[in-house]
Design a protein around this motif. Structure first.
Motif, PDB file in Angstrom:
ATOM      1  N   THR A   1       0.806  -1.218   0.000  1.00  0.00           N
ATOM      2  CA  THR A   1       0.000   0.000   0.000  1.00  0.00           C
ATOM      3  C   THR A   1       0.840   1.270   0.000  1.00  0.00           C
ATOM      4  O   THR A   1       0.408   2.289  -0.509  1.00  0.00           O
ATOM      5  N   SER A   2       2.031   1.221   0.542  1.00  0.00           N
ATOM      6  CA  SER A   2       2.872   2.424   0.586  1.00  0.00           C
ATOM      7  C   SER A   2       3.497   2.761  -0.768  1.00  0.00           C
ATOM      8  O   SER A   2       3.998   3.864  -0.966  1.00  0.00           O
ATOM      9  N   HIS A   3       3.433   1.827  -1.714  1.00  0.00           N
ATOM     10  CA  HIS A   3       4.004   2.077  -3.039  1.00  0.00           C
ATOM     11  C   HIS A   3       3.116   3.085  -3.790  1.00  0.00           C
ATOM     12  O   HIS A   3       1.896   2.919  -3.824  1.00  0.00           O
ATOM     13  N   PRO A   4       3.721   4.111  -4.404  1.00  0.00           N
ATOM     14  CA  PRO A   4       2.919   5.136  -5.085  1.00  0.00           C
ATOM     15  C   PRO A   4       1.989   4.593  -6.169  1.00  0.00           C
ATOM     16  O   PRO A   4       0.866   5.089  -6.324  1.00  0.00           O
ATOM     17  N   LEU A   5       2.413   3.569  -6.914  1.00  0.00           N
ATOM     18  CA  LEU A   5       1.533   3.008  -7.947  1.00  0.00           C
ATOM     19  C   LEU A   5       0.319   2.313  -7.340  1.00  0.00           C
ATOM     20  O   LEU A   5      -0.788   2.393  -7.872  1.00  0.00           O
TER      21      LEU A   5
ATOM     22  N   GLN B   1      -0.999   3.051  -4.387  1.00  0.00           N
ATOM     23  CA  GLN B   1      -1.840   4.132  -3.869  1.00  0.00           C
ATOM     24  C   GLN B   1      -2.651   4.768  -4.995  1.00  0.00           C
ATOM     25  O   GLN B   1      -3.849   5.015  -4.847  1.00  0.00           O
ATOM     26  N   ALA B   2      -1.997   5.016  -6.136  1.00  0.00           N
ATOM     27  CA  ALA B   2      -2.692   5.594  -7.292  1.00  0.00           C
ATOM     28  C   ALA B   2      -3.790   4.651  -7.790  1.00  0.00           C
ATOM     29  O   ALA B   2      -4.865   5.110  -8.192  1.00  0.00           O
ATOM     30  N   MET B   3      -3.515   3.347  -7.745  1.00  0.00           N
ATOM     31  CA  MET B   3      -4.526   2.364  -8.158  1.00  0.00           C
ATOM     32  C   MET B   3      -5.765   2.473  -7.285  1.00  0.00           C
ATOM     33  O   MET B   3      -6.890   2.542  -7.778  1.00  0.00           O
ATOM     34  N   TYR B   4      -5.567   2.489  -5.958  1.00  0.00           N
ATOM     35  CA  TYR B   4      -6.718   2.567  -5.054  1.00  0.00           C
ATOM     36  C   TYR B   4      -7.475   3.879  -5.223  1.00  0.00           C
ATOM     37  O   TYR B   4      -8.705   3.891  -5.275  1.00  0.00           O
ATOM     38  N   ILE B   5      -6.750   4.984  -5.326  1.00  0.00           N
ATOM     39  CA  ILE B   5      -7.412   6.282  -5.486  1.00  0.00           C
ATOM     40  C   ILE B   5      -8.164   6.341  -6.810  1.00  0.00           C
ATOM     41  O   ILE B   5      -9.328   6.738  -6.863  1.00  0.00           O
ATOM     42  N   GLY B   6      -7.501   5.917  -7.889  1.00  0.00           N
ATOM     43  CA  GLY B   6      -8.118   5.957  -9.212  1.00  0.00           C
ATOM     44  C   GLY B   6      -9.354   5.079  -9.317  1.00  0.00           C
ATOM     45  O   GLY B   6     -10.393   5.516  -9.826  1.00  0.00           O
TER      46      GLY B   6
END
Length: 193
Positions: free
Chosen positions: A149-153, A155-160
Motif C-alpha cells: 500500500t505504501s508504493h505510489p503506484l 496508492q494511485a490504483m486505489y485512489i483511481g
C-alpha cells in the motif's frame, strides 16, 4: 511434490493475486454499472454483461487462490481458521477479517447470480446491491492489510479505482433519479370557460 510447492515464491504470488483480485472486482463492478447506463444497448449491452460476469468470476477465483497461497506461504503463513473465520488472524485480525468477509460476499454474489432465474427479482437486486459494500470492504482490506500500500503506484490504483467507482455510481444514481422524476407526467390544469 510438497517440496516443489514450498519452493514457489508464495509471498510475491499472494501479493500479486490480492491486487489482481481487487482489480478484477473493480472491473466487474465498473462494467456492471456501465451495463445500466442508457447508452448500453443491443450488442454492447450483451458484451458488457459478458465481461462483467467474466471479470467478477475471475476475481472470485483469484481471491480463492490468494487465500490458499496464504496458507502455504512460508514467510507469513495463515492457518485455515485464520483464513476461513473472519477476524481470527493473529495479527491485524480486523483488516484480514474484512478480506474473508469480502471473499464470502463475492461468493454469495456469484451464487445468487447463478440462481437468478429461481430468485424473485427484488431479492436478487437486494443481494446484488451488496456488491457496493463488498467492493469497499475489499478495498479497505487491501489498503490496510496489503504490504504494498505504501508504493505510489498501488496508492494511485486505489485512489483511481475509487474515484471511477464513485463517478460511475453517482452517474447511475443521477440517471435513475432523473428518469424517475421525468417519468411522472406533469398535470396541466384544464381551462374552463
Amino acid at each position: 511434490m510438497i517440496q516443489w510447492v514450498l519452493s514457489w515464491p508464495t509471498w510475491p504470488m499472494t501479493r500479486i493475486f490480492g491486487i489482481l483480485a481487487y482489480l478484477l472486482l473493480f472491473g466487474g463492478m465498473a462494467l456492471g454499472m456501465l451495463y445500466g447506463y442508457p447508452f448500453a444497448k443491443g450488442p454492447l449491452k450483451a458484451k458488457l454483461y459478458r465481461w462483467h460476469t467474466r471479470l467478477t468470476g475471475g476475481g472470485v477465483i483469484i481471491s480463492l487462490l490468494h487465500a490458499v497461497i496464504l496458507m502455504i506461504d512460508t514467510y507469513s503463513p495463515f492457518t485455515a481458521v485464520e483464513i476461513l473465520v473472519p477476524f481470527m488472524a493473529r495479527s491485524h485480525p480486523f483488516w484480514y477479517g474484512l478480506g474473508t468477509l469480502a471473499l464470502y460476499g463475492m461468493l454469495a454474489l456469484m451464487l445468487s447470480s447463478d440462481m437468478r432465474p429461481k430468485l424473485k427479482r427484488p431479492l436478487w437486486i437486494a443481494i446484488h446491491m451488496l456488491s457496493y459494500p463488498i467492493y469497499l470492504i475489499a478495498m479497505l482490506h487491501g489498503i490496510k492489510a496489503g504490504t504494498d500500500t505504501s508504493h505510489p503506484l498501488v496508492q494511485a490504483m486505489y485512489i483511481g479505482t475509487f474515484i471511477i467507482t464513485l463517478g460511475l455510481f453517482g452517474g447511475r444514481m443521477f440517471l435513475r433519479s432523473s428518469s424517475a422524476a421525468g417519468g411522472i407526467p406533469k398535470r396541466t390544469p384544464r381551462r374552463t370557460g
